[in-house]
Design an enzyme around this catalytic site. Sequence first.
Site, PDB file in Angstrom:
ATOM      1  N   LYS A  45       0.821  -1.187   0.000  1.00  0.00           N
ATOM      2  CA  LYS A  45       0.000   0.000   0.000  1.00  0.00           C
ATOM      3  C   LYS A  45       0.867   1.253   0.000  1.00  0.00           C
ATOM      4  O   LYS A  45       0.394   2.361  -0.280  1.00  0.00           O
ATOM      5  CB  LYS A  45      -0.856   0.008   1.279  1.00  0.00           C
ATOM      6  CG  LYS A  45      -1.675  -1.248   1.457  1.00  0.00           C
ATOM      7  CD  LYS A  45      -2.300  -1.286   2.879  1.00  0.00           C
ATOM      8  CE  LYS A  45      -2.834  -2.650   3.186  1.00  0.00           C
ATOM      9  NZ  LYS A  45      -3.172  -2.798   4.622  1.00  0.00           N
ATOM     10  N   GLY A  46       2.161   1.078   0.311  1.00  0.00           N
ATOM     11  CA  GLY A  46       3.033   2.207   0.603  1.00  0.00           C
ATOM     12  C   GLY A  46       3.193   3.242  -0.500  1.00  0.00           C
ATOM     13  O   GLY A  46       3.386   4.419  -0.225  1.00  0.00           O
ATOM     14  N   ASP A 102       7.541   3.023  -2.596  1.00  0.00           N
ATOM     15  CA  ASP A 102       7.675   4.047  -1.555  1.00  0.00           C
ATOM     16  C   ASP A 102       9.121   4.157  -1.076  1.00  0.00           C
ATOM     17  O   ASP A 102       9.689   5.241  -1.033  1.00  0.00           O
ATOM     18  CB  ASP A 102       6.721   3.786  -0.375  1.00  0.00           C
ATOM     19  CG  ASP A 102       6.772   2.357   0.140  1.00  0.00           C
ATOM     20  OD1 ASP A 102       7.463   1.513  -0.468  1.00  0.00           O
ATOM     21  OD2 ASP A 102       6.107   2.067   1.148  1.00  0.00           O
ATOM     22  N   ASP A 105      14.630  -0.583   0.797  1.00  0.00           N
ATOM     23  CA  ASP A 105      15.363  -0.819   2.031  1.00  0.00           C
ATOM     24  C   ASP A 105      16.421  -1.892   1.745  1.00  0.00           C
ATOM     25  O   ASP A 105      17.478  -1.574   1.202  1.00  0.00           O
ATOM     26  CB  ASP A 105      14.330  -1.230   3.094  1.00  0.00           C
ATOM     27  CG  ASP A 105      14.889  -1.339   4.487  1.00  0.00           C
ATOM     28  OD1 ASP A 105      15.751  -0.528   4.846  1.00  0.00           O
ATOM     29  OD2 ASP A 105      14.461  -2.234   5.234  1.00  0.00           O
ATOM     30  N   LYS A 133      17.104   3.850   0.891  1.00  0.00           N
ATOM     31  CA  LYS A 133      17.889   3.687   2.118  1.00  0.00           C
ATOM     32  C   LYS A 133      19.061   2.761   1.784  1.00  0.00           C
ATOM     33  O   LYS A 133      19.064   1.586   2.139  1.00  0.00           O
ATOM     34  CB  LYS A 133      16.982   2.997   3.153  1.00  0.00           C
ATOM     35  CG  LYS A 133      17.024   3.536   4.568  1.00  0.00           C
ATOM     36  CD  LYS A 133      16.353   2.540   5.510  1.00  0.00           C
ATOM     37  CE  LYS A 133      14.988   2.969   5.963  1.00  0.00           C
ATOM     38  NZ  LYS A 133      14.397   2.008   6.943  1.00  0.00           N
ATOM     39  N   PHE A 154      13.682   4.854  10.839  1.00  0.00           N
ATOM     40  CA  PHE A 154      12.372   4.288  10.569  1.00  0.00           C
ATOM     41  C   PHE A 154      11.427   5.400  10.140  1.00  0.00           C
ATOM     42  O   PHE A 154      11.065   6.276  10.905  1.00  0.00           O
ATOM     43  CB  PHE A 154      11.782   3.488  11.728  1.00  0.00           C
ATOM     44  CG  PHE A 154      10.641   2.656  11.214  1.00  0.00           C
ATOM     45  CD1 PHE A 154      10.899   1.474  10.542  1.00  0.00           C
ATOM     46  CD2 PHE A 154       9.335   3.106  11.309  1.00  0.00           C
ATOM     47  CE1 PHE A 154       9.864   0.735   9.968  1.00  0.00           C
ATOM     48  CE2 PHE A 154       8.290   2.372  10.736  1.00  0.00           C
ATOM     49  CZ  PHE A 154       8.559   1.187  10.082  1.00  0.00           C
ATOM     50  N   ASP A 161       4.130   3.298   6.621  1.00  0.00           N
ATOM     51  CA  ASP A 161       3.401   3.005   7.857  1.00  0.00           C
ATOM     52  C   ASP A 161       4.299   2.521   8.988  1.00  0.00           C
ATOM     53  O   ASP A 161       5.419   2.055   8.771  1.00  0.00           O
ATOM     54  CB  ASP A 161       2.376   1.903   7.601  1.00  0.00           C
ATOM     55  CG  ASP A 161       3.038   0.532   7.400  1.00  0.00           C
ATOM     56  OD1 ASP A 161       3.885   0.435   6.485  1.00  0.00           O
ATOM     57  OD2 ASP A 161       2.742  -0.402   8.164  1.00  0.00           O
ATOM     58  N   ARG A 167       0.072   6.282   7.362  1.00  0.00           N
ATOM     59  CA  ARG A 167       0.267   6.379   5.913  1.00  0.00           C
ATOM     60  C   ARG A 167      -0.263   7.699   5.358  1.00  0.00           C
ATOM     61  O   ARG A 167       0.184   8.172   4.318  1.00  0.00           O
ATOM     62  CB  ARG A 167      -0.463   5.230   5.201  1.00  0.00           C
ATOM     63  CG  ARG A 167       0.097   3.851   5.497  1.00  0.00           C
ATOM     64  CD  ARG A 167      -0.521   2.850   4.535  1.00  0.00           C
ATOM     65  NE  ARG A 167      -0.305   1.466   4.912  1.00  0.00           N
ATOM     66  CZ  ARG A 167       0.783   0.761   4.604  1.00  0.00           C
ATOM     67  NH1 ARG A 167       1.762   1.322   3.934  1.00  0.00           N
ATOM     68  NH2 ARG A 167       0.884  -0.493   4.981  1.00  0.00           N
TER      69      ARG A 167
HETATM   70  P1  IMP Z   1      12.808  -4.144   1.162  1.00  0.00           P
HETATM   71  O1  IMP Z   1      12.257  -5.348   0.496  1.00  0.00           O
HETATM   72  O2  IMP Z   1      13.635  -4.483   2.356  1.00  0.00           O
HETATM   73  O3  IMP Z   1      13.545  -3.227   0.230  1.00  0.00           O
HETATM   74  O4  IMP Z   1      11.603  -3.394   1.803  1.00  0.00           O
HETATM   75  C1  IMP Z   1      10.805  -2.575   1.121  1.00  0.00           C
HETATM   76  C2  IMP Z   1       9.509  -2.341   1.847  1.00  0.00           C
HETATM   77  O5  IMP Z   1       9.658  -2.353   3.285  1.00  0.00           O
HETATM   78  C3  IMP Z   1       9.031  -0.965   1.532  1.00  0.00           C
HETATM   79  O6  IMP Z   1       8.247  -0.971   0.368  1.00  0.00           O
HETATM   80  C4  IMP Z   1       8.256  -0.572   2.761  1.00  0.00           C
HETATM   81  O7  IMP Z   1       6.921  -1.004   2.622  1.00  0.00           O
HETATM   82  C5  IMP Z   1       8.939  -1.301   3.876  1.00  0.00           C
HETATM   83  N1  IMP Z   1       9.869  -0.406   4.600  1.00  0.00           N
HETATM   84  C6  IMP Z   1      11.216  -0.368   4.501  1.00  0.00           C
HETATM   85  N2  IMP Z   1      11.753   0.588   5.279  1.00  0.00           N
HETATM   86  C7  IMP Z   1      10.709   1.202   5.875  1.00  0.00           C
HETATM   87  C8  IMP Z   1      10.612   2.311   6.794  1.00  0.00           C
HETATM   88  O8  IMP Z   1      11.590   2.951   7.211  1.00  0.00           O
HETATM   89  N3  IMP Z   1       9.350   2.650   7.182  1.00  0.00           N
HETATM   90  C9  IMP Z   1       8.234   1.996   6.745  1.00  0.00           C
HETATM   91  N4  IMP Z   1       8.288   0.964   5.887  1.00  0.00           N
HETATM   92  C10 IMP Z   1       9.506   0.565   5.454  1.00  0.00           C
HETATM   93 MG    MG Z   2       6.272  -0.849  -0.062  1.00  0.00          MG
END
Ligand code: IMP
Ligand code: MG
Length: 182
Positions: A45-46, A102, A105, A133, A154, A161, A167
């Site tokens: 949803k982000g 969004d 990470d 990030k 965070f 969220d 959100r």
């Molecule tokens: P990844 O697969 O680790 O790159 O994570 C990506 C997803 O984790 C993003 O689309 C977000 O939904 C969630 N996420 C990563 N970091 C944050 C944060 O700092 N705050 C909120 N959601 C996060």
């Molecule tokens: Mg996301």
Amino acid sequence: MAEERKTLGKVLFTEQDIIGKAEELGAQITEDYQDGDLIVVGTLKGAVMWMSELIKHIDLDLKIDFVSASSYGSGTTSSGVVKITKDLSMDIYQKDVLIVEDIIDTGTTLNYLTKSFKERGPRSVKICTMLDKPSRRRVPLAPDYKGFTVEDLFIIGYGLDYDQKYRNLPYISYLEPGDIQE
Ligand code: IMP
Ligand code: MG
């Protein structure tokens, strides 16, 4: 008179910052996809708030779709496991797919999604993320379009969220221990 809305966390980017960035990237995407057949895919949803701002500034006959994938539980650390819980409703064969995210990470989610989409024969697959990030990356992944780079914090707001909340904040901020009383 309604009370003034309380600001949550420490603000990193205001609504004006975000709109300005959407204008800038939207213009660039408009230029880059002049000869394309663009489907903009938002990650639920982000990415909803960022995507709706961004596409206002893309001056092309695009289509939109959504996918829902998650590598997160309800806490604040990644589980590293990706599940597609809602797949695309459109056929992307020979289309130009722009995934709108969004935040990147660890890169786990987008790495998986990109691979899954490429197996369906699109002409191209690119990524436009609101936030990056890079210090947390576990799989090598670089966005083609990026809004802002953030530290290992965070982040909440503008789609992001904490436990499914915040959100709808019209800014991007970060939470520190003690910011939320539960
Ligand atoms: P990844 O697969 O680790 O790159 O994570 C990506 C997803 O984790 C993003 O689309 C977000 O939904 C969630 N996420 C990563 N970091 C944050 C944060 O700092 N705050 C909120 N959601 C996060
Ligand atoms: Mg996301």
